[in-house]
Scaffold this active site. Structure first.
Site, short mmCIF file in Angstrom:
data_model
loop_
_atom_site.label_atom_id
_atom_site.label_comp_id
_atom_site.label_asym_id
_atom_site.label_seq_id
_atom_site.Cartn_x
_atom_site.Cartn_y
_atom_site.Cartn_z
N HIS A 144 12.07 104.45 11.11
CA HIS A 144 10.99 103.69 11.77
C HIS A 144 11.60 103.27 13.01
O HIS A 144 12.74 102.91 13.50
CB HIS A 144 11.17 102.20 11.03
N CYS A 176 5.68 97.80 8.68
CA CYS A 176 6.23 98.95 9.15
C CYS A 176 7.11 99.86 8.19
O CYS A 176 7.57 101.01 8.30
CB CYS A 176 7.43 98.39 10.09
N ASN A 187 7.01 100.45 19.12
CA ASN A 187 6.75 100.17 17.59
C ASN A 187 5.38 100.31 17.21
O ASN A 187 4.62 99.35 17.44
CB ASN A 187 7.44 98.83 17.13
N1 ACO Z 1 11.63 89.91 28.64
C1 ACO Z 1 12.52 89.04 29.04
N2 ACO Z 1 13.10 88.25 28.55
C2 ACO Z 1 12.97 87.70 27.16
C3 ACO Z 1 11.91 88.69 26.45
C4 ACO Z 1 11.21 89.70 27.32
N3 ACO Z 1 10.31 90.57 26.96
N4 ACO Z 1 11.82 88.32 25.42
C5 ACO Z 1 12.56 87.57 25.06
N5 ACO Z 1 13.35 87.31 26.25
C6 ACO Z 1 14.43 86.13 26.42
C7 ACO Z 1 14.30 85.25 25.44
O1 ACO Z 1 13.30 84.22 25.90
C8 ACO Z 1 15.76 84.63 25.37
O2 ACO Z 1 15.98 83.92 26.59
P1 ACO Z 1 16.94 82.37 26.63
O3 ACO Z 1 18.08 82.96 26.26
O4 ACO Z 1 16.78 81.99 27.87
O5 ACO Z 1 16.32 81.78 25.40
C9 ACO Z 1 16.54 85.89 25.79
O6 ACO Z 1 15.58 86.99 26.31
C10 ACO Z 1 17.25 86.53 24.24
O7 ACO Z 1 15.95 86.34 23.58
P2 ACO Z 1 16.56 87.04 21.99
O8 ACO Z 1 15.17 87.01 21.02
O9 ACO Z 1 17.79 86.37 21.67
O10 ACO Z 1 16.78 88.53 22.39
P3 ACO Z 1 17.71 89.62 21.45
O11 ACO Z 1 18.65 90.35 22.13
O12 ACO Z 1 17.64 89.27 20.01
O13 ACO Z 1 16.23 90.97 21.56
C11 ACO Z 1 14.34 91.94 20.28
C12 ACO Z 1 15.08 90.62 21.16
C13 ACO Z 1 14.31 92.83 21.16
C14 ACO Z 1 13.16 91.45 19.81
C15 ACO Z 1 15.41 91.93 19.09
O14 ACO Z 1 15.59 90.92 18.45
C16 ACO Z 1 14.86 93.07 18.16
O15 ACO Z 1 14.44 94.17 18.34
N6 ACO Z 1 14.50 92.71 16.92
C17 ACO Z 1 14.10 93.45 15.81
C18 ACO Z 1 12.50 93.50 15.80
C19 ACO Z 1 12.10 94.78 15.10
O16 ACO Z 1 12.59 95.56 14.78
N7 ACO Z 1 10.97 94.61 14.27
C20 ACO Z 1 10.64 95.41 13.39
C21 ACO Z 1 9.59 95.29 12.56
S1 ACO Z 1 8.26 94.92 13.22
C22 ACO Z 1 7.09 94.80 12.01
O17 ACO Z 1 7.28 94.86 10.89
C23 ACO Z 1 5.55 94.53 12.24
#
Ligand code: ACO
Length: 323
Positions: A250, A113, A280
């Site tokens: 990004h 990314c 993304n």
């Molecule tokens: N739909 C519904 N629930 C979901 C989903 C989904 N798609 N995905 C995860 N959950 C659930 C999880 O299982 C978890 O449930 P639990 O509490 O029962 O265990 C709950 O939602 C919370 O999950 P988290 O992973 O803690 O959620 P978070 O608030 O951290 O959000 C996210 C997740 C959106 C992925 C966030 O962490 C994020 O954006 N991280 C950055 C990712 C990123 O920017 N990547 C960029 C680089 S990518 C690259 O380089 C290729």
């Protein structure tokens, strides 16, 4: 003094749009969860037989036309991608051939990314060193091909697309000396491999592999590293956040984007956000956002534009560009 000046930009998104609602029929998720956590509403997915090079070619043709330049003017293609058509040769050489470009150099840059800011910095260095005079810098990805479509934690976050800019080495005094790439800053930290990687490759498993991510960990690093690298690039150029006209980050997550904008003291309407439309798209996301804001009249000649991105590696960086 030589400056790498942006001449034009272009972008391309595959025709097929997959909404959050459509995804919710395949994995246990909801439009509400995806929008609240990420700001994403939909993503574009490449058709069967439509490869990264095809998306890159379309974005490149549009960028050349917007720049008012011909293929014969180009002597460099730098293509940022983590999803090449083939393990080798570089996808950039496929674009070179499809464009009908028969001179100069074409190669890929792999920084996931952060690939687009890495590629801008590489092209800028080559133009400044006289290795080339006119460069096409492309970010193009088909992340749909490396997603685990049964993992709701990752499959909802990514999409396919491509964007490109044309850079030209310009010398001179006066107005043109103020324009172009003013500073770049690049970083990586291989110790963070395990929080974002693909579990395959030609040398390890002889398979392509699928994307694996610890989203929360990536989120934490993104917020801290983005704030540091934007400060660094501004300091290099002797400028302050007050000088910025547009932040083009990004496009991974609206919450990370908002956090960076807030830390810089920018108003929300100075931050270009397109993640809602294409999710993304890794290396393609910054040039896709650039294209949107340049074509709708927001980014104008003379504006100070800050580009920044972070991704697998971890790798991250920023570029400060006077448009
Ligand atoms: N739909 C519904 N629930 C979901 C989903 C989904 N798609 N995905 C995860 N959950 C659930 C999880 O299982 C978890 O449930 P639990 O509490 O029962 O265990 C709950 O939602 C919370 O999950 P988290 O992973 O803690 O959620 P978070 O608030 O951290 O959000 C996210 C997740 C959106 C992925 C966030 O962490 C994020 O954006 N991280 C950055 C990712 C990123 O920017 N990547 C960029 C680089 S990518 C690259 O380089 C290729």
């Amino acid at each position: 003094m030589i400056r790498s000046v942006v001449q034009g930009c272009g972008a391309y998104l595959p025709e097929r749009i997959v909404t959050n609602e459509e995804l919710a029929k395949k994995v246990e998720t909801s439009d509400e969860w995806i929008r609240q956590r990420t700001g994403i509403r939909q993503r574009h997915i490449a058709a069967d037989g439509e490869f990264t090079s095809h998306l890159a070619l379309k974005a490149s043709e549009r960028a050349l036309s917007h720049a008012g330049l011909k293929v014969a003017d180009l002597d460099l293609i730098v293509l940022a991608t983590a999803t090449p058509d083939e393990t080798f040769p570089a996808t950039a050489t496929k674009v070179q051939s499809a464009l009908g470009m028969t001179r100069g150099a074409a190669f890929d840059v792999q920084a996931v990314c952060a690939g687009f800011v890495y590629s801008m910095a590489v092209a800028d260095s080559m133009l400044k060193n006289g290795l080339a005079s006119t460069a096409l810098v492309i970010g193009a990805e088909t992340f749909s091909r490396i997603l685990d479509w049964s993992d709701r934690g990752t499959c909802v976050l990514f999409g396919d697309g491509a964007g490109a800019v044309v850079l030209k080495a310009e010398t001179g005094a006066g107005h043109s000396a103020d324009r172009g790439i003013l500073a770049n800053a690049l970083h990586s930290d291989g110790r963070e491999h395990d929080i974002l990687y693909v579990d395959g490759g030609p040398s390890s498993t002889r398979t392509t592999g699928l994307l694996r991510m610890e989203g929360k960990e990536v989120f934490k690093h993104a917020v801290v590293n983005m704030a540091a690298v934007v400060g660094e690039v501004l300091e290099k150029a002797g400028l302050t956040p007050k000088d910025i006209d547009w932040l083009v980050p990004h496009q991974a997550n609206k919450r990370i984007i908002d956090g960076t904008g807030r830390k810089l003291g920018l108003s929300p309407d100075q931050v270009v956000v397109t993640v809602d439309k294409h999710a993304n798209t890794s290396a393609a996301s910054i040039p896709l956002a650039i294209d949107t804001a340049a074509k709708d009249g927001r980014i104008k000649k003379g504006d100070l534009v800050l580009l920044e991105g972070i991704g697998g590696g971890l790798a991250w960086g920023a570029s400060l560009v006077r448009w």
